[in-house]
Write an enzyme that holds these catalytic residues in place. Structure first.
Site, short mmCIF file in Angstrom:
data_model
loop_
_atom_site.label_atom_id
_atom_site.label_comp_id
_atom_site.label_asym_id
_atom_site.label_seq_id
_atom_site.Cartn_x
_atom_site.Cartn_y
_atom_site.Cartn_z
N ASP A 169 -55.08 -11.54 -0.36
CA ASP A 169 -53.63 -11.43 -0.43
C ASP A 169 -53.19 -12.19 -1.68
O ASP A 169 -53.93 -13.04 -2.20
CB ASP A 169 -53.01 -12.03 0.84
CG ASP A 169 -51.50 -11.99 0.81
OD1 ASP A 169 -50.93 -10.93 0.48
OD2 ASP A 169 -50.87 -13.02 1.10
N ASP A 219 -49.32 -13.37 -2.67
CA ASP A 219 -48.27 -14.38 -2.56
C ASP A 219 -48.62 -15.45 -1.54
O ASP A 219 -49.00 -15.15 -0.39
CB ASP A 219 -46.95 -13.72 -2.13
CG ASP A 219 -46.41 -12.79 -3.21
OD1 ASP A 219 -47.05 -12.65 -4.26
OD2 ASP A 219 -45.34 -12.20 -2.98
#
Length: 235
Positions: free
Chosen positions: A20, A22
């Site tokens: 991932d 952010d």
């Protein structure tokens, strides 16, 4: 007698590492970073970041659909012609390079050096996410797609957001495109900070939660998943 040909050696099962973006590989929201970049360059109104931050808070409270949140982040793309857009993209890439933690670079590099098939899997739109993927040396980017018509961004999303359960479907399509499937992998790992990624965390062989939000922390503790507070500890 003609000698028998040596049997072809079967390819070793692949290992897959998914990341991932952010608040996982980077300690901030990439959409907010892009909006601040545009405000600082004087091409967006100063209150845009405040409106986006308010939308983030409303999303966290369950008051705003995730699609609406990402629409707010993507809307400014519709303002720019292709040449201006490309120049802004290059300038944004140059700016974010110094903001990426060395520990995150080292983590991705360690997986790549082991021969893992690596991909950045993020709900961030492809225009904003591409510079980050390049900085990590990842040519596999699975992200939401900013809609383009007649060579211009519309400010909307093409298809489904790469978010929640849709991330699993997106990864599975990508695996199939590479002649792979979950069952044939030697190993799979996904790094994430957010409870919204529970569907993909549940699907991989190894879930690693990075500075998780409260809901994900509780789930990780219940399921015995590894919790990483300092990314530099991961290699």
């Amino acid at each position: 007698m003609t000698p028998m040909a040596a049997p072809a050696r079967a390819a070793a099962p692949r290992r897959v590492a998914l990341f991932d973006l952010d608040l996982t590989l980077i300690p901030y929201d990439s959409g907010m970073a892009f909006l601040r970049f545009l405000v600082d360059r004087g091409v967006l109104e100063a209150d845009v970041t405040e409106r986006y931050l308010d939308a983030c808070h409303r999303y966290v409270r369950g008051e705003l659909p995730v699609a609406r949140l990402h629409a707010i982040a993507m809307a400014p793309l519709a303002r720019f012609a292709a040449t201006e857009r490309d120049a802004l993209g290059a300038a944004f890439h140059a700016q974010i390079a110094a903001t990426i933690p060395q520990a995150a670079r080292a983590l991705v590099a360690a997986h790549r050096e082991r021969g893992d098939l690596c991909a950045l899997v993020t709900a961030t739109n492809d225009f904003v996410a591409t510079p980050f993927a390049r900085e990590f040396g990842l040519d596999q980017l699975l992200s939401s797609r900013a809609e383009v018509r007649d060579g211009r961004y519309t400010g909307g999303v093409e298809g489904e957001l790469c978010h929640g359960a849709a991330k699993v479907a997106r990864v599975e399509r990508w695996l199939a495109e590479n002649g792979l499937a979950w069952a044939g992998l030697a190993h799979s790992v996904f790094y994430s900070d957010s409870a919204s990624d529970l569907p993909l965390l549940e699907r991989v062989a190894e879930a690693v939660v990075v500075r998780p939000d409260p809901r994900l922390r509780a789930e990780a503790e219940k399921r015995g998943w590894r919790i990483v507070e300092v990314l530099a500890d991961e290699r």
